[in-house]
Design an enzyme around this catalytic site. Sequence first.
Site, PDB file in Angstrom:
ATOM      1  CG  ASP A 167     -11.716   3.586   5.680  1.00  0.00           C
ATOM      2  OD1 ASP A 167     -11.949   3.921   6.681  1.00  0.00           O
ATOM      3  OD2 ASP A 167     -11.603   3.374   4.190  1.00  0.00           O
ATOM      4  CB  SER A 189      -8.235   5.262   7.400  1.00  0.00           C
ATOM      5  OG  SER A 189      -8.602   5.023   6.526  1.00  0.00           O
ATOM      6  NE  ARG A 224     -10.044  10.821   8.558  1.00  0.00           N
ATOM      7  CZ  ARG A 224      -9.115   9.854   8.086  1.00  0.00           C
ATOM      8  NH1 ARG A 224      -9.085   8.945   7.984  1.00  0.00           N
ATOM      9  NH2 ARG A 224      -7.641  10.077   7.737  1.00  0.00           N
ATOM     10  CG  HIS A 258      -1.981   1.450   1.595  1.00  0.00           C
ATOM     11  ND1 HIS A 258      -2.860   1.296   0.458  1.00  0.00           N
ATOM     12  CD2 HIS A 258      -1.298   2.674   2.120  1.00  0.00           C
ATOM     13  CE1 HIS A 258      -3.405   2.576   1.009  1.00  0.00           C
ATOM     14  NE2 HIS A 258      -2.619   3.043   1.943  1.00  0.00           N
TER      15      HIS A 258
END
Length: 455
Positions: free
Chosen positions: A165, A187, A172, A86
């Site tokens: 999420d 997250s 957010r 990631h």
Amino acid sequence: MSELFDAVDVIMAKRDGHTLTEDQIDWVIDAYTRGAVAEEQMSALLMAIFLRGLTRSELNRWTDAMIASGERLDFADLPRPTVDKHSTGGVGDKITLPLSALVASFGVAVPQLSGRGLGHTGGTLDKLEAIPGWRAALTTDEMMAQLRSVGAVVCQAGSGLAPADRKLYALRDVTGTVASIPLIASSIMSKKIAEGTSALVLDVKCGSGAFMTRLDLAQELARTMVEIGEDHGVRTVALVTDMSTPLGLTAGNALEVRESLEVLAGGGPADVVDLTVALARQMLDCAAEVVLERGIPAAGVSPHSAEAQRRAGLLREADLVEALHDGRAMDTWRATITAQGGDADAPLPTARHTDQVISECDGYVTGVDALSVGQAAWRLGAGRAVRTDTVQAGAGVELHAKPGDWVATGQPLATLHTDTPDTFSRARESLTGAWTFGASPIERTPVVLDRVAAS
């Protein structure tokens, strides 16, 4: 249904610096996901977390609750270990494209669930959709079949993974709580853990083109995510990497695919090759450690064999570079593209219009601001302002000069690509001051700034 807690009590507890209980965390995530906690109440709780933080135990439970809000994939039946990567996002970050194929060519399964770009950062799915016929949406059965037959898959995450999420991320974004390391970490990691991979390597970007512009904050985010992964039984390592300058020489979807193909053919820009190889080394080492510790077979390799031992620490970067030169990684790439309906031999899209940015002085390039280049590519049509925007496959910025290069007055610094030439002026505005110059050559900054692993 009657609720176990009152949202106001949970908000006040965190506001006043208390540690939330496991039951409070489980309840508030579940209740918010099903609509029993109002948006303004969760907004207040997010701000309290932004200001007060979360302890390690709170953060693990928060991540657990987000995972539990949806489904979880299981790769236990695959005949090889799984390892995912990631990236926190940057400009010119096309690393997933050559990386997934390179790692899979060594007998490890790479389930890469990716996303789309927003703002100045590019999205892996947008890049791959520049390839005619390629499709991002796969069923779980299709993904598992491709991992068995090819070893790598890059596709969009299903809506069933960590749905809490999705709601929290959108909230957010409009409440000024994006820049919270615990909330960022949970997250990212809730989705990655829900994907079911055995090991995970994180590429945490640092610099002007990254979300984390400061090295100390990038390192803190890396440590936090590594701790979450390890606490959840996922072998996790993070590399903190430089994003002050764009990766490679291209920012834009088809442009980046073309550059990725150069890397898979044994060429390409040195920084893209270096980062691809560095991440591949970490991914293969993590997979080998999983094989040795848990006895998961790796493409028919016994966990106690000499080959497994070699993979656990003796794999040389030269072995990875060789796989780029001898065609193994390219073969895997072509197989993954074909498996997802793409035509690996089709010409990539090109923009209808181009324009050049010309140097107005002589000198050595001392810097190219990644954020400026990313914004220019976005304005040319390579990115989107909101998630519903479409992108131009051929749009973007092609760099001709990076730090350490000598340029003369009148020499092109970049070529701009777009189907909408009225965007050239705005793109040029983004690039004002992007290049800095000096009288002497500079030493290029290494792309890997730090490595973070479990202590």
